[in-house]
Design a protein around this motif. Sequence first.
Motif, short mmCIF file in Angstrom:
data_model
loop_
_atom_site.label_atom_id
_atom_site.label_comp_id
_atom_site.label_asym_id
_atom_site.label_seq_id
_atom_site.Cartn_x
_atom_site.Cartn_y
_atom_site.Cartn_z
N LEU A 37 0.83 -1.21 0.00
CA LEU A 37 0.00 0.00 0.00
C LEU A 37 0.86 1.26 0.00
O LEU A 37 0.53 2.24 -0.68
CB LEU A 37 -0.96 0.00 1.19
CG LEU A 37 -2.13 -0.98 1.08
CD1 LEU A 37 -2.90 -1.04 2.39
CD2 LEU A 37 -3.06 -0.60 -0.07
N GLU A 38 1.96 1.23 0.74
CA GLU A 38 2.86 2.40 0.74
C GLU A 38 3.40 2.66 -0.66
O GLU A 38 3.47 3.80 -1.10
CB GLU A 38 4.00 2.19 1.74
CG GLU A 38 3.56 2.35 3.18
CD GLU A 38 4.65 1.97 4.19
OE1 GLU A 38 5.77 1.60 3.77
OE2 GLU A 38 4.35 2.03 5.40
N ARG A 39 3.79 1.60 -1.36
CA ARG A 39 4.30 1.78 -2.72
C ARG A 39 3.20 2.27 -3.66
O ARG A 39 3.42 3.14 -4.49
CB ARG A 39 4.91 0.46 -3.24
CG ARG A 39 5.32 0.51 -4.71
CD ARG A 39 6.27 1.67 -5.01
NE ARG A 39 6.60 1.77 -6.42
CZ ARG A 39 5.90 2.46 -7.32
NH1 ARG A 39 4.80 3.12 -6.97
NH2 ARG A 39 6.30 2.51 -8.58
N LEU A 40 2.01 1.72 -3.51
CA LEU A 40 0.89 2.18 -4.32
C LEU A 40 0.64 3.66 -4.10
O LEU A 40 0.40 4.41 -5.04
CB LEU A 40 -0.37 1.36 -4.00
CG LEU A 40 -1.67 1.80 -4.67
CD1 LEU A 40 -1.56 1.71 -6.18
CD2 LEU A 40 -2.82 0.94 -4.16
N LEU A 41 0.73 4.10 -2.86
CA LEU A 41 0.47 5.50 -2.55
C LEU A 41 1.58 6.45 -3.00
O LEU A 41 1.42 7.66 -2.92
CB LEU A 41 0.18 5.67 -1.05
CG LEU A 41 -1.16 5.07 -0.62
CD1 LEU A 41 -1.30 5.10 0.90
CD2 LEU A 41 -2.33 5.78 -1.29
N ARG A 42 2.67 5.91 -3.51
CA ARG A 42 3.69 6.75 -4.14
C ARG A 42 3.25 7.18 -5.53
O ARG A 42 3.66 8.22 -6.05
CB ARG A 42 5.02 5.98 -4.23
CG ARG A 42 6.20 6.89 -4.62
CD ARG A 42 7.49 6.14 -4.72
NE ARG A 42 7.65 5.69 -6.11
CZ ARG A 42 8.49 4.76 -6.49
NH1 ARG A 42 9.23 4.13 -5.61
NH2 ARG A 42 8.59 4.43 -7.77
N ASN A 43 2.37 6.41 -6.15
CA ASN A 43 1.92 6.68 -7.52
C ASN A 43 1.33 8.08 -7.69
O ASN A 43 1.69 8.76 -8.67
CB ASN A 43 0.94 5.58 -7.95
CG ASN A 43 0.53 5.65 -9.40
OD1 ASN A 43 -0.63 5.89 -9.69
ND2 ASN A 43 1.47 5.44 -10.31
N PRO A 44 0.46 8.56 -6.80
CA PRO A 44 -0.04 9.93 -6.99
C PRO A 44 1.05 10.99 -6.94
O PRO A 44 1.00 11.98 -7.68
CB PRO A 44 -1.02 10.11 -5.82
CG PRO A 44 -1.46 8.72 -5.48
CD PRO A 44 -0.25 7.87 -5.73
#
Length: 178
Positions: A37-44
């Motif tokens: 989830l932390e990596r996914l939240l880097r996308n924005p």
Amino acid sequence: MVKLNQDLRLLWSQHVYWTRLAVNSIVGKLPDEKATLERLLRNPKDFAAALKPYYGAVIANRFAQLFTEHLTLAAELVKALRDGDSRAAADANKRWYANADEIADFLSRINPFWSKEEWRKMLYEHLRLTTEEVSTRLAGNYAQNVALSDPIEAQALGMADVMTRGIVRQFPSAFRLS
């Protein structure tokens, strides 16, 4: 122009890739859930960095904020579905679609070549495909779940292409033919 399109296609590909991994981690209650989830939240934030040269920090950061909300609502929805909490799932789903409307409206306001209705349609299709991805994962229908990756990726790349065309049309002097 080619570089912008490659960058946006990469960002949208990463978006759906890390979303898929996050869905799998949440549904399976895997130990990598937090890190995924932390990596996914880097996308924005990565999207904001790509948009900043054209729109400035304020607009780029607002997009990142809306996109972060998109992802956190998706995670909330997946957890509620996994836990069988239909009331929480319905609430998260309603807010997820409202967020898609907000993103479509925002994009249409910052670029005259981006249609609010076109973005709304694309984002709703993205949500529909993601919901189907979650549903098939929860049901243990792994063949269908994996098969969804192709249309999800194609749809995301289509959003990247629309985004690219709009930026190029809005800022033609930023692009040169080589």
